[in-house]
Design an enzyme around this catalytic site. Structure first.
Site, short mmCIF file in Angstrom:
data_model
loop_
_atom_site.label_atom_id
_atom_site.label_comp_id
_atom_site.label_asym_id
_atom_site.label_seq_id
_atom_site.Cartn_x
_atom_site.Cartn_y
_atom_site.Cartn_z
N ARG A 178 5.47 -13.04 9.25
CA ARG A 178 6.13 -11.77 8.93
C ARG A 178 7.47 -11.69 9.65
NH1 ARG A 178 4.16 -6.80 9.65
NH2 ARG A 178 2.19 -7.38 8.73
N LYS A 201 4.74 0.87 9.43
CA LYS A 201 4.89 2.09 8.64
C LYS A 201 4.40 3.31 9.41
CE LYS A 201 3.25 0.08 4.74
NZ LYS A 201 2.61 -0.02 3.44
N GLU A 227 0.87 -1.17 0.00
CA GLU A 227 0.00 0.00 0.00
C GLU A 227 0.91 1.22 0.00
OE1 GLU A 227 -2.75 0.35 3.27
OE2 GLU A 227 -3.52 2.24 2.47
#
Ligand code: ATP
Ligand code: MG
Length: 573
Positions: free
Chosen positions: A277, A287, A45
Site C-alpha cells: 500500500r 479513512k 468500501e
C-alpha cells in the site's frame, strides 16, 4: 483569454506503461490466453472518501485493464450496513471518473451506463453459496458469543456447535435470515481447520446477524456476509481474473481460495495478488482518521484542499495527469515503506510547469510610484503565457505610474546578495522597465507605505535600447487595474513526517500554518480565470480557481509552491 494547452500536459498519459511483478504475471496470462479477457476491479468500501492510496490502486487496476485491453469494474464493497452511505458512493464514483477520464474510461466496467457494481447486489447469490457450503458440510451455525469465538479461535479449539447436522444448520441459517434471532447470537462459520497456523483458516465467520438497514438493499436483509466471504464471490460473479489488493490480505488468500474451491464452480476462478500500500510522509491515510479531521472540523470537509483525499487534491488544483504520473513513478512492489511526499509534489510541479498559464499577481503588496512616468498613461505590454509551450501565446498587461510590487522584493537594509529593490538600487520590472528606488515613504509609526522610484524609460524589455542588464527581475501589477482576489495559501497538514510516530495522536502535530488566507492584487486577466485552467503566479507558486469563487470575486487555491521550501528547511537542498 486563451484556454490551457493540453499538448504538453498529456506527457503523463503518453508515458510508457510501467512494468512490475503484477503486470508481468498478467502479460504471461495474456500470452497463454489463460482468460477470455483480463478483468480487474477496484472495490472500495463506501464508508469514506477515497484518498491518494486508493488512487494508487485505481491507477494499477485501471492501468492494467487499459494496457491489456481488459475491463476494470468499479465495485462498492458494501457488506457493512452501519458504516456506509450513499454520499460516499457518489463521491467515489466522481473521484474515479475524474482520475480515469480520457485515460482508462473506455475500460471502466459498470453495471448500467452510469451505475457501479455493488457487492450488496449479490446478497441473494452469496446466500445461496452459503447454503451450498452448509449442504457440503463445510459451514455450520455457531451459537458462541463473539468473545468466546475469539477465545476459541485464538486457542485453536473447535466450537461445540461444529458438528451440527446439515439439516440443523440449514434450519438455523434459514431462521437467521428470517430475523428470528437478535444481533450477535449466532453466526455462520466455515468449517476448515480449527488449529491452522493461519488464523484466517480457523473456522472463520461467513455471516453475522445485523438488524440494520442497508443504504443499497434497504430492510431486505438482517444477515450480512463478512468481507472475506463476499469479496471472493463478488470477484467470481463478475468474472474477475486478477483480484489485486494490498499486502495485509496476503494471509487471507488461502481463505479466498478455499471458499471458491469448495463450491465446485463452473467457470475459471479469480486469483488474488497483493502489492504494498502507499504510505506518504506528512500524511495520514486511514479513512477513519480522515473522518475524525472532518467531524471535528479540523478541516473544512472531505474536500478541504489540505486533505489527502482525491477530492481534496483535485480541489487544490492537482490534475489527474499529475496523480497518474505519480502513481506510475512510485511503481508497484511487495515491500511496505513510506514514500516521501516530496515525490508527489515533484510530480505536481512537473505537470503544472508544462500546463500552467503564467500570470502576474502580488500577494503582499507595497505601492510603487514612478515619479517620472506620466500620470494617466497606460501602456499595454506583451507577456508570455507559457515559456514551456509556444502555442500558449501571449497576452497584454497594463502598465501605469502606480504599481504594486511584493513587499518581500524590497529591503531597506538588504542582506548580502539581495538582487531585488533597495534604496538607491535598481531592478527590472518583468516585461517592462528598469526602475530605481529614490525614496522610501513611511507613516507616523515608521511603516513603509510607498516607494518612490524612477523608471529608465530607455530600458523597456524588447525595446530598441533594452540591452542594459540589472541583476534582479521582479513582478508587479498596475494599481489602477489590479483585481483583488482571495488567495488561500495551503501548506502540508502536518508538521511531522510521521504524524503517528510511536503511537502519538496525529492531531497533536497538525500544522498551525497549513492555511493562510490573504487578499492578493492580480493582473486584470485573472478576472476571467476558469476552473479548468491552471496558473503560475510568476515567481510565487501554482494556483487554481476554487469553487467558492463568485463572478468578479475570484478565490485561488495555492496548489503548490515553485520550490520545495520544506527540503530547504530540512537542509536537504
Ligand atoms: P482505509 O484503511 O483508508 O479505510 P481500506 O483499505 O479499508 O482503506 P477500501 O475502501 O477497502 O479501503 O479500499 C479499496 C481498495 O483500495 C482496496 O483494494 C485497497 O487494497 C486499496 N487501498 C486502500 N488503501 C490503499 C493504499 N494506501 N495504497 C494502495 N491501495 C490502497
Ligand atoms: Mg478495506
Amino acid at each position: 483569454m486563451s484556454t490551457q494547452s493540453t499538448d504538453n500536459a498529456n506527457n503523463a498519459a503518453a508515458a510508457p506503461a510501467p512494468s512490475d511483478f503484477i503486470r508481468d504475471i498478467v502479460a504471461q496470462h495474456v500470452t497463454e490466453k489463460k482468460y477470455p479477457q483480463i478483468h480487474t476491479r477496484f472495490p472500495p468500501e463506501p464508508n469514506g472518501y477515497l484518498h491518494i492510496g486508493h488512487a494508487k490502486s485505481i491507477c494499477l487496476n485501471f492501468g492494467i485493464a487499459r494496457e491489456f485491453g481488459g475491463v476494470c469494474n468499479l465495485r462498492m464493497d458494501d457488506t457493512n450496513p452501519t458504516k456506509e452511505d450513499v454520499e460516499y458512493v457518489e463521491s467515489i464514483q466522481a473521484d474515479v471518473n475524474w482520475l480515469i477520464a480520457g485515460w482508462a474510461d473506455k475500460h471502466l466496467g459498470l453495471k448500467t451506463a452510469s451505475e457501479p457494481f455493488f457487492a450488496s447486489d449479490y446478497f441473494d447469490q452469496i446466500y445461496d453459496f452459503a447454503v451450498a457450503l452448509i449442504k457440503k458440510g463445510k459451514a455450520f451455525v455457531c451459537d458462541m458469543t463473539p468473545d468466546q469465538t475469539d477465545e476459541y479461535r485464538r486457542l485453536g479449539k473447535p466450537s461445540p456447535f461444529r458438528d451440527r447436522t446439515v439439516e440443523e444448520n440449514l434450519d438455523l441459517f434459514t431462521r437467521m435470515k428470517a430475523g428470528e434471532f437478535p444481533d450477535g447470537t449466532r453466526v455462520l462459520r466455515a468449517k476448515i481447520i480449527v488449529d491452522s497456523p493461519n488464523i484466517w483458516l480457523r473456522d472463520p465467520l461467513l455471516y453475522r446477524i445485523r438488524h440494520a438497514e442497508h443504504h443499497h438493499t434497504g430492510a431486505k436483509w438482517c444477515i450480512y456476509p463478512m468481507y472475506d466471504f463476499a469479496h471472493c464471490l463478488s470477484d467470481y460473479l463478475e468474472a474477475i481474473t486478477h483480484s489485486i489488493c494490498t499486502l495485509e490480505f496476503e494471509v487471507h488468500r488461502p481463505l479466498y481460495d478455499w471458499i471458491l474451491e469448495s463450491l465446485d464452480l463452473p467457470r475459471y476462478l479469480p486469483h488474488q495478488y497483493e502489492f504494498a500500500r502507499l504510505s506518504l510522509s506528512y500524511t495520514i491515510m486511514s479513512k477513519r482518521k480522515l473522518m475524525e479531521l472532518v467531524t471535528e472540523k479540523l478541516v473544512t470537509g472531505w474536500d478541504d484542499p489540505r486533505m489527502p483525499t482525491i477530492s481534496g487534491i483535485r480541489r487544490r488544483g492537482v490534475t489527474p495527469e499529475a496523480l497518474r504520473a505519480f502513481a506510475y513513478h512510485i511503481g508497484i512492489t511487495k515491500y511496505n515503506g513510506v514514500t516521501d511526499v516530496a515525490v508527489l509534489e515533484y510530480a505536481i510541479r512537473e505537470d503544472l510547469n508544462a500546463r500552467a498559464q503564467r500570470r502576474l499577481a502580488v500577494l503582499r503588496p507595497i505601492k510603487v510610484v514612478l515619479t517620472n512616468y506620466p500620470e494617466g498613461q497606460t501602456e499595454q505590454l506583451t507577456a508570455i503565457n507559457n515559456p514551456q509551450d509556444e502555442t500558449a501565446g501571449t497576452r497584454q498587461i497594463p502598465f501605469t505610474r502606480e504599481l504594486f510590487i511584493e513587499r518581500d522584493d524590497f529591503a531597506e537594509v538588504p542582506p548580502p546578495k539581495f538582487f531585488r529593490l533597495k534604496p538607491g538600487g535598481e531592478v527590472r520590472l518583468k516585461y517592462s522597465y528598469i526602475i530605481k528606488c529614490e525614496e522610501v515613504v513611511k507613516d507616523a509609526a515608521g511603516n513603509i507605505t510607498e516607494l518612490r522610484c524612477t523608471a529608465d524609460l530607455d530600458s523597456k524589455t524588447g525595446g530598441a535600447t533594452s540591452a542594459r542588464k540589472v541583476k534582479g527581475t521582479i513582478h508587479w501589477v498596475s494599481a489602477a487595474h489590479a483585481v483583488d482576489a482571495e488567495v488561500r495559501l495551503y501548506d502540508r497538514l502536518f508538521t511531522e513526517a510521521e504524524p503517528e510516530k510511536d503511537g502519538r495522536d496525529f492531531k497533536t502535530v497538525l500544522n498551525p500554518h497549513s492555511l493562510e488566507v490573504i487578499t492578493a492584487k492580480c493582473e486584470p486577466s485573472l478576472r476571467d480565470a476558469t476552473p479548468e485552467a491552471r496558473y503560475q503566479f510568476e515567481r510565487l507558486a501554482y494556483f487554481a480557481l476554487d469553487k467558492d469563487s463568485t463572478p468578479g470575486q475570484p478565490v485561488f487555491n495555492r496548489t503548490i509552491t515553485l520550490k520545495d521550501a520544506w527540503a530547504k528547511e530540512a537542509g536537504k537542498v
